[in-house]
Design a protein around this motif. Structure first.
Motif, PDB file in Angstrom:
ATOM      1  N   ARG A 194       0.829  -1.170   0.330  1.00  0.00           N
ATOM      2  CA  ARG A 194       0.094   0.010   0.166  1.00  0.00           C
ATOM      3  C   ARG A 194       0.957   1.205  -0.393  1.00  0.00           C
ATOM      4  N   ALA A 195       1.859   1.135   1.097  1.00  0.00           N
ATOM      5  CA  ALA A 195       2.540   2.270   0.589  1.00  0.00           C
ATOM      6  C   ALA A 195       3.315   2.890  -0.761  1.00  0.00           C
ATOM      7  N   LEU A 196       3.511   1.592  -1.266  1.00  0.00           N
ATOM      8  CA  LEU A 196       3.833   1.680  -2.861  1.00  0.00           C
ATOM      9  C   LEU A 196       3.091   1.889  -4.059  1.00  0.00           C
ATOM     10  N   ASN A 197       2.106   1.236  -2.917  1.00  0.00           N
ATOM     11  CA  ASN A 197       1.190   2.458  -4.330  1.00  0.00           C
ATOM     12  C   ASN A 197       2.054   3.453  -5.252  1.00  0.00           C
ATOM     13  N   PRO A 198       0.555   3.676  -6.375  1.00  0.00           N
ATOM     14  CA  PRO A 198       1.457   4.681  -7.341  1.00  0.00           C
ATOM     15  C   PRO A 198       1.350   5.760  -6.876  1.00  0.00           C
ATOM     16  N   GLN A 199      -0.201   5.903  -6.306  1.00  0.00           N
ATOM     17  CA  GLN A 199      -0.413   7.307  -5.600  1.00  0.00           C
ATOM     18  C   GLN A 199      -0.378   7.905  -4.378  1.00  0.00           C
ATOM     19  N   SER A 200       0.419   7.076  -3.377  1.00  0.00           N
ATOM     20  CA  SER A 200       1.210   7.661  -2.525  1.00  0.00           C
ATOM     21  C   SER A 200       2.100   8.758  -2.206  1.00  0.00           C
ATOM     22  N   LYS A 201       2.522   9.812  -1.171  1.00  0.00           N
ATOM     23  CA  LYS A 201       2.755  10.561  -1.722  1.00  0.00           C
ATOM     24  C   LYS A 201       4.381  11.217  -1.813  1.00  0.00           C
ATOM     25  N   SER A 202       4.474   9.779  -1.539  1.00  0.00           N
ATOM     26  CA  SER A 202       6.302   9.492  -1.372  1.00  0.00           C
ATOM     27  C   SER A 202       6.987  10.775  -2.966  1.00  0.00           C
ATOM     28  N   ASP A 203       8.226  11.078  -3.364  1.00  0.00           N
ATOM     29  CA  ASP A 203       8.690  11.510  -4.897  1.00  0.00           C
ATOM     30  C   ASP A 203       9.275   9.735  -5.346  1.00  0.00           C
ATOM     31  N   ILE A 204       9.427   9.093  -4.535  1.00  0.00           N
ATOM     32  CA  ILE A 204      11.396   8.990  -5.142  1.00  0.00           C
ATOM     33  C   ILE A 204      10.666   7.365  -3.796  1.00  0.00           C
ATOM     34  N   ILE A 205      11.536   5.786  -4.066  1.00  0.00           N
ATOM     35  CA  ILE A 205      10.747   5.250  -3.600  1.00  0.00           C
ATOM     36  C   ILE A 205      11.546   4.189  -3.114  1.00  0.00           C
ATOM     37  N   VAL A 206      12.336   3.596  -2.773  1.00  0.00           N
ATOM     38  CA  VAL A 206      13.688   3.059  -2.552  1.00  0.00           C
ATOM     39  C   VAL A 206      13.790   1.675  -1.294  1.00  0.00           C
ATOM     40  N   TYR A 207      13.434   0.404  -2.594  1.00  0.00           N
ATOM     41  CA  TYR A 207      12.981  -0.926  -1.354  1.00  0.00           C
ATOM     42  C   TYR A 207      13.599  -1.325  -1.151  1.00  0.00           C
ATOM     43  N   VAL A 208      14.445  -1.784  -0.345  1.00  0.00           N
ATOM     44  CA  VAL A 208      15.029  -2.930  -0.135  1.00  0.00           C
ATOM     45  C   VAL A 208      14.372  -4.269   0.385  1.00  0.00           C
ATOM     46  N   GLY A 209      14.661  -5.109  -0.108  1.00  0.00           N
ATOM     47  CA  GLY A 209      13.988  -6.698  -0.075  1.00  0.00           C
ATOM     48  C   GLY A 209      14.623  -7.853  -0.248  1.00  0.00           C
ATOM     49  N   GLY A 210      14.351  -9.180  -0.549  1.00  0.00           N
ATOM     50  CA  GLY A 210      14.825  -9.995  -0.615  1.00  0.00           C
ATOM     51  C   GLY A 210      13.935 -11.481  -1.076  1.00  0.00           C
ATOM     52  N   GLU A 211      15.070 -12.038  -2.203  1.00  0.00           N
ATOM     53  CA  GLU A 211      14.712 -12.866  -2.998  1.00  0.00           C
ATOM     54  C   GLU A 211      14.139 -14.251  -2.200  1.00  0.00           C
ATOM     55  N   ASP A 212      12.451 -14.932  -2.458  1.00  0.00           N
ATOM     56  CA  ASP A 212      12.413 -16.489  -2.060  1.00  0.00           C
ATOM     57  C   ASP A 212      12.579 -17.127  -3.098  1.00  0.00           C
ATOM     58  N   SER A 213      12.477 -17.078  -4.280  1.00  0.00           N
ATOM     59  CA  SER A 213      12.695 -17.905  -5.004  1.00  0.00           C
ATOM     60  C   SER A 213      13.788 -17.211  -6.799  1.00  0.00           C
ATOM     61  N   ASP A 214      13.851 -17.677  -7.714  1.00  0.00           N
ATOM     62  CA  ASP A 214      14.666 -17.307  -8.910  1.00  0.00           C
ATOM     63  C   ASP A 214      13.288 -16.367  -9.679  1.00  0.00           C
ATOM     64  N   LYS A 215      12.292 -16.428  -9.333  1.00  0.00           N
ATOM     65  CA  LYS A 215      11.317 -15.647  -9.949  1.00  0.00           C
ATOM     66  C   LYS A 215      11.106 -14.147  -9.150  1.00  0.00           C
ATOM     67  N   THR A 216      11.502 -13.771  -8.317  1.00  0.00           N
ATOM     68  CA  THR A 216      10.795 -12.800  -7.203  1.00  0.00           C
ATOM     69  C   THR A 216      11.212 -11.768  -7.686  1.00  0.00           C
ATOM     70  N   ASN A 217      12.320 -11.602  -7.870  1.00  0.00           N
ATOM     71  CA  ASN A 217      13.132 -10.191  -8.388  1.00  0.00           C
ATOM     72  C   ASN A 217      11.651  -9.796  -9.820  1.00  0.00           C
TER      73      ASN A 217
END
Length: 606
Positions: free
Chosen positions: A257-280
């Protein structure tokens, strides 16, 4: 070559004996080396024949404790450790958006055949960028760190502002004309104290060193997430820090929801992890299909998102470095005058990595030190450099899976969760409900330290907001008191006021607090729903309290029947297209109809 393979690196010249240390112990991704007394904390080192990347995290005498950022299974006692005399740094410039990096800014799509130094640059040096120089900076102008001397249109949505590095200044002696340039092309030359310095589109910055600012600004503007409960009862200020403990499956929806395109942030920096080769690929596909607009220019969420993703095979140290890499990228965009939001998904395993490293390094204060240095990088600031003057912010949202037993307080789960609760300004503890699989915030174990600082904003823009929130809290509190005694008596035996309180509390929970994970609710719509419900509560309370209980009482049953159509329309408002002026007009009509029903039908009936 990557920035750490530059010719100034000691490994590419004559390596003296004093530039070596030797491995004396290996414990997973944490090793210890001696003969390191002339090193400094957080210095970058190369380990063994394969030149594995490592970072010094602790020094005691001539023994250094080192994080290894590569596959560490080949490291043995006695191998050499080469001191680079450099800090672990990032290359900052055009080309970051839409790219995927690991925890130390190595492009994930170029990592093949194992680890080591065989990687492509963090930025593509072969791309030609359309550069436009600043009209306010000319030959003879004095320029200092943070000043913007040009703009690159990185994509249709994002304008990448080219800044002088924070530690630089001088008089301009050369200025490139607008045109197409590569990352390494010289765009500006300055002279300071008879020394000339050239600048390109990019510069490097250490990941653990906060970028300097002009001054800190108060937390007086909300960070809107689109979640009605969080935006009202547990608000966070822009530039604040949020910790989100929750069981498996309950965090990702809030982050999305915070990543939603209508959120008020100008820039998103997402730090995550992959559970499988398809995640990225799935992450990129989702971002590439999420439309946004910058003014009237259409684009996609990927155009304003930088991704840092750690694979499962990466050592714990790389997961920790990803926090500081994300923070440095966020500060870089903040310095351009943007509001950056850094989202740390629990899949990045950052919490487990912090605890593991703290245990293996035998440093009891390391955990709190690492967490504090990370969360303190959030904030709203006046940016360095006055050409032009600008403000920016970094907001940090970190999800975590606490290791608590069922029924325990999430804040007492484990050292990492407890430390995060003590440092972060806001805590949203999630509980997963089976019905609809919605993520709901548990108010009993959640908190916000930003409410008082945001009152000025609410009073200026929504004068009745504070009173509505007080009523909402009172309704929920009264509900809990009534429910404690209701098992002892029949619901029909309750007073009309208590029946009304239970019904309106249920209305609040169903139509306001509960929210599907894929639904984004703009704040003006949140205000409209809350104002309608609190108006019904006020008028119903007045009608029940002021009428004659014996001769002609007003019952909650009567009120609810009269309001049946209004409640149905109110429920449907959540699903209407979020066009602000239309939604506001519709809520005004609902409000007027509520007043009319009470005035002409309910009060007149008495």
């Amino acid at each position: 070559m990557t920035w750490w393979q530059s010719q100034s690196h000691p490994m590419f010249g004559e390596v003296l004996e004093s530039s070596y240390g030797y491995v004396i112990s290996v414990s997973g991704s944490v090793i210890k080396a001696n003969k390191m007394s002339d090193s400094i904390e957080f210095e970058l080192v190369k380990i063994g024949f394969n030149e594995l990347i490592g970072e010094i995290i602790h020094l005691e005498g001539d023994v250094a404790t080192i994080h290894v950022y590569d596959e560490f299974s080949t490291i043995v006692v006695g191998e050499t450790v080469v001191k680079t005399r450099n800090l672990l740094s990032l290359e900052l410039g055009p080309g970051i958006m839409g790219n995927i990096y690991d925890g130390v800014q190595r492009p994930m799509r170029d990592i093949t055949g194992g680890y080591g130094c065989q990687y492509s640059p963090a930025l593509d040096h072969h791309i030609s960028w359309d550069y436009d120089c600043s009209s306010s900076i000319n030959i003879g102008s004095h320029i200092r760190g943070g000043d913007i001397f040009g703009i690159v249109h990185e994509n249709t949505v994002f304008k990448h502002k080219i800044m002088l590095p924070p530690n630089a200044e001088g008089t301009v002696v050369f200025k490139a004309n607008p045109g197409n340039y590569h990352i390494n092309d010289i765009l500006l030359e300055t002279e300071y104290q008879d020394r000339k310095t050239s600048y390109t589109m990019s510069h490097v910055w250490p990941i653990r060193k906060p970028r300097p600012i002009s001054k800190h600004l108060p937390y007086n503007y909300p960070l809107f997430t689109g979640n009605r409960l969080c935006d009202t009862l547990l608000p966070c200020a822009q530039g604040g820090s949020i910790i989100i403990p929750g069981s498996l499956g309950s965090r990702k929806s809030v982050l999305s929801r915070a990543l939603n395109p209508q959120s008020k942030s100008d820039i998103i920096v997402y730090v995550g992890g992959e559970d499988s080769d398809k995640t990225n690929a799935e992450i990129l596909e989702e971002l590439s299909k999420s439309p946004i607009k910058a003014g009237n220019v259409p684009g996609y969420l990927a155009n304003k998102t930088a991704l840092i993703v750690n694979s499962l095979c990466m050592p714990a140290a790389c997961h920790i470095a990803s926090l500081h890499t994300g923070a440095t990228l966020s500060e870089y965009f903040r310095d351009m005058g943007y509001n950056a939001c850094m989202l740390v998904d629990s899949k990045s395993n950052w919490a487990e990595a912090l605890q593991t490293i703290a245990e293996k390094s035998d440093c009891s204060t390391l955990l709190n030190t690492q967490l504090s240095s990370f969360f303190e990088r959030a904030g709203r600031v006046k940016c360095l450099g006055g050409n032009p003057e600008r403000e920016g912010s970094v907001s940090i949202i970190g999800a975590i899976k606490p290791k608590n037993k069922k029924g325990d307080s999430p804040s007492s789960a484990d050292p990492v969760t407890l430390a995060c609760f003590n440092i972060a300004k806001v805590g949203w503890t999630l509980e997963k409900k089976l019905i609809g699989h919605d993520a709901l915030v548990d108010l009993n174990y959640s908190f916000s330290q930003c409410i008082d600082s945001l009152n000025g904003f609410y009073d200026s823009n929504y004068s009745d907001f504070t009173s509505m929130i007080d009523k909402l809290k009172n309704i929920l509190q009264d509900e809990s008191v009534i429910l404690e005694v209701s098992p002892l008596i029949s619901v029909d035996m309750l007073a009309e006021y208590d029946k009304m309180t239970l019904s309106i509390a249920q209305l609040l929970r169903k139509e306001f607090l509960q929210q599907p994970s894929n639904e984004y609710c703009p704040f003006y719509k949140t205000i409209g729903i809350l104002r309608s419900i609190t108006t019904i509560y006020d008028l119903s309370s007045h009608a029940i309290d002021e009428t004659d209980t014996f001769t002609n009482p007003v019952t909650w049953s009567l009120i609810s029947k009269k309001l049946d159509g209004i409640l149905h329309r109110l429920s449907s408002m959540k699903f209407k297209e979020p066009v602000e002026h239309r939604i506001c007009i519709e809520f005004d009509k609902i409000h007027e109809e509520i007043l009319s029903i009470f005035e002409h039908e309910i009060f007149m009936s008495t």
